[in-house]
Design a protein around this motif. Structure first.
Motif, mmCIF file in Angstrom:
data_model
loop_
_atom_site.group_PDB
_atom_site.id
_atom_site.type_symbol
_atom_site.label_atom_id
_atom_site.label_comp_id
_atom_site.label_asym_id
_atom_site.label_seq_id
_atom_site.Cartn_x
_atom_site.Cartn_y
_atom_site.Cartn_z
ATOM 1 N N VAL A 287 0.822 -1.217 0.000
ATOM 2 C CA VAL A 287 0.000 0.000 0.000
ATOM 3 C C VAL A 287 0.851 1.260 0.000
ATOM 4 N N LYS A 288 2.103 1.183 0.412
ATOM 5 C CA LYS A 288 2.976 2.354 0.369
ATOM 6 C C LYS A 288 3.271 2.797 -1.057
ATOM 7 N N LEU A 289 2.994 1.933 -2.029
ATOM 8 C CA LEU A 289 3.219 2.287 -3.434
ATOM 9 C C LEU A 289 2.069 3.099 -4.010
ATOM 10 N N ALA A 290 0.964 3.199 -3.288
ATOM 11 C CA ALA A 290 -0.225 3.889 -3.805
ATOM 12 C C ALA A 290 -0.030 5.396 -3.797
ATOM 13 N N CYS A 291 -0.644 6.060 -4.779
ATOM 14 C CA CYS A 291 -0.598 7.525 -4.841
ATOM 15 C C CYS A 291 -1.920 8.079 -4.321
ATOM 16 N N ALA A 292 -2.261 7.675 -3.091
ATOM 17 C CA ALA A 292 -3.506 8.114 -2.448
ATOM 18 C C ALA A 292 -3.292 8.043 -0.945
ATOM 19 N N ASP A 293 -4.268 8.555 -0.216
ATOM 20 C CA ASP A 293 -4.207 8.517 1.239
ATOM 21 C C ASP A 293 -4.352 7.068 1.712
ATOM 22 N N ILE A 294 -3.360 6.560 2.439
ATOM 23 C CA ILE A 294 -3.385 5.158 2.877
ATOM 24 C C ILE A 294 -3.525 5.045 4.400
ATOM 25 N N HIS A 295 -3.951 6.133 5.046
ATOM 26 C CA HIS A 295 -4.058 6.095 6.504
ATOM 27 C C HIS A 295 -5.022 5.004 6.980
ATOM 28 N N ILE A 296 -6.133 4.839 6.256
ATOM 29 C CA ILE A 296 -7.089 3.820 6.682
ATOM 30 C C ILE A 296 -6.478 2.420 6.580
ATOM 31 N N ASN A 297 -5.631 2.197 5.554
ATOM 32 C CA ASN A 297 -4.955 0.910 5.410
ATOM 33 C C ASN A 297 -3.978 0.680 6.551
ATOM 34 N N ILE A 298 -3.213 1.716 6.872
ATOM 35 C CA ILE A 298 -2.226 1.604 7.954
ATOM 36 C C ILE A 298 -2.917 1.377 9.287
ATOM 37 N N TYR A 299 -3.960 2.171 9.551
ATOM 38 C CA TYR A 299 -4.660 2.054 10.831
ATOM 39 C C TYR A 299 -5.330 0.692 10.973
ATOM 40 N N TYR A 300 -5.915 0.200 9.881
ATOM 41 C CA TYR A 300 -6.564 -1.106 9.980
ATOM 42 C C TYR A 300 -5.524 -2.206 10.185
ATOM 43 N N GLY A 301 -4.384 -2.088 9.513
ATOM 44 C CA GLY A 301 -3.325 -3.076 9.703
ATOM 45 C C GLY A 301 -2.842 -3.113 11.144
ATOM 46 N N ILE A 302 -2.649 -1.930 11.737
ATOM 47 C CA ILE A 302 -2.228 -1.858 13.136
ATOM 48 C C ILE A 302 -3.318 -2.413 14.049
ATOM 49 N N PHE A 303 -4.569 -2.023 13.772
ATOM 50 C CA PHE A 303 -5.698 -2.514 14.571
ATOM 51 C C PHE A 303 -5.778 -4.030 14.524
ATOM 52 N N MET A 304 -5.633 -4.594 13.342
ATOM 53 C CA MET A 304 -5.727 -6.047 13.188
ATOM 54 C C MET A 304 -4.607 -6.751 13.951
ATOM 55 N N ALA A 305 -3.375 -6.235 13.809
ATOM 56 C CA ALA A 305 -2.237 -6.858 14.482
ATOM 57 C C ALA A 305 -2.385 -6.787 15.995
ATOM 58 N N ILE A 306 -2.763 -5.596 16.496
ATOM 59 C CA ILE A 306 -2.906 -5.428 17.946
ATOM 60 C C ILE A 306 -4.048 -6.279 18.482
ATOM 61 N N LEU A 307 -5.164 -6.321 17.734
ATOM 62 C CA LEU A 307 -6.319 -7.099 18.174
ATOM 63 C C LEU A 307 -5.968 -8.574 18.288
ATOM 64 N N VAL A 308 -5.343 -9.101 17.242
ATOM 65 C CA VAL A 308 -5.010 -10.525 17.230
ATOM 66 C C VAL A 308 -3.988 -10.851 18.312
ATOM 67 N N ILE A 309 -2.876 -10.116 18.322
ATOM 68 C CA ILE A 309 -1.794 -10.451 19.245
ATOM 69 C C ILE A 309 -2.188 -10.189 20.691
ATOM 70 N N SER A 310 -2.759 -9.005 20.969
ATOM 71 C CA SER A 310 -3.052 -8.653 22.358
ATOM 72 C C SER A 310 -4.129 -9.555 22.951
ATOM 73 N N LEU A 311 -5.214 -9.793 22.197
ATOM 74 C CA LEU A 311 -6.281 -10.651 22.710
ATOM 75 C C LEU A 311 -5.803 -12.084 22.911
ATOM 76 N N ASP A 312 -5.079 -12.599 21.921
ATOM 77 C CA ASP A 312 -4.645 -13.988 22.026
ATOM 78 C C ASP A 312 -3.623 -14.171 23.146
#
Length: 315
Positions: A188-213
């Protein structure tokens, strides 16, 4: 290919994987340990599956979860390492856009699934040690199957938005991915658009999975340790704790490198890019390689069955 790398374009049909940026001249040498670890992972996990399938005494909840872990490990390393080795050996760098998104999904989905399987294995150990008389009544085959299905569905549902969101982005900067695989943030870093939602969702997913588990695993093992320390004799405590030793080792081998990789890739801006890429490949290789060794050596029935097979072949 050179034209597509230097001119503007929108939504390229192919991406170019660089390999490990800055270490291109050492790709062949790096491929040696990578290929060795991948071979050990393939042989080890298939051995676990074969032994559990053929040994009726191993048909139980813990070993069913171990088979799920073996299949997950096989997919996790196979969806990335063959392409990585083809880059190192044959300079085969092109990957179709749709194939890139599929690989992205498999990497993160099976990482989440492996984490979920560790939670299921911790729950199995909790029931076996804290409520042994009801173990077979609680973890029946249908319950084990439902837990496995829940792990798969959770991984798919959490990760599916990543490739879907990435697919909607316009790519008009370059099609060169500085990585050995189509990792979410690297793409997604290759995109020529705002990727904040991609970054935030990726962080959310990683934290949710790792922290909960990790939380559920920690709760299970706190209860397990309390039960162990209530045992009267030292030998009984050591024997009971030994049954959990392989699981704890596998958990540490999976979560510590995985958490370090997630944090450094997203907030470790001063860490060299080649270190990010190299370390992520290690994270995808080391757990699948170590898990069958850890469980095979520390699970008496599996070790005995393996020794019998080796002795039989030797004679």
């Amino acid at each position: 290919m050179s034209d597509s790398n230097t001119t503007d374009f929108t939504n390229p049909s192919t991406f170019i994987l660089m390999g490990i940026p800055g270490l291109e001249v050492t790709h062949v040498w790096i491929s040696i340990p990578f290929c060795s670890m991948y071979t050990i992972a393939i042989l080890g996990n298939f051995t676990i599956l074969f032994i559990v399938k053929t040994e009726l005494s191993l048909h139980g909840p813990m070993n069913y979860f171990l088979c799920m872990l073996a299949v997950t490990d096989l997919v996790l390393c196979t969806c990335t390492i063959p392409k990585t080795l083809s880059i190192f050996w044959f300079n085969s760098r092109e990957v179709e856009f749709s194939a890139c998104l599929i690989q992205m999904f498999f990497i993160h989905c099976f990482f989440a699934m492996e984490s979920g399987i560790f939670v299921a294995m911790a729950f199995d150990r909790y029931v076996a040690i804290c409520d042994p008389l009801r173990h077979s009544a609680i973890l029946t085959n249908p319950v084990v199957a439902n837990i496995g299905l829940a792990v798969v569905l959770r991984g798919c549902m959490l990760v599916l938005p990543c490739p879907l969101l990435a697919r909607q982005l316009p790519y008009c900067k370059t099609n060169i991915i500085p990585h050995t695989c189509c990792e979410h943030i690297a793409v997604v870093k290759l995109a020529c658009a705002d990727i904040h939602i991609n970054i935030y969702y990726g962080i959310f997913m990683a934290i949710l999975v790792i922290s909960l588990d990790v939380f559920f695993i920690a709760v299970s093992y706190i209860q397990i340790l309390r039960a162990i320390f209530r045992l009267r004799t030292k030998d009984a405590r050591l024997k009971t704790f030994g049954t959990c030793g392989s699981h704890l080792c596998a958990i540490l081998a999976f979560y510590i490198p995985g958490l370090f990789s997630v944090l450094t890739y997203r907030i470790g801006h001063n860490v060299a890019l080649h270190f990010h890429v190299l370390f992520m490949n290690v994270c995808l290789l080391v757990p699948p390689m170590l898990n069958p060794i850890i469980f095979g050596v520390n699970t008496k029935q599996i070790w005995d069955r393996l020794l019998r097979l080796s002795t039989h072949k030797g004679t």
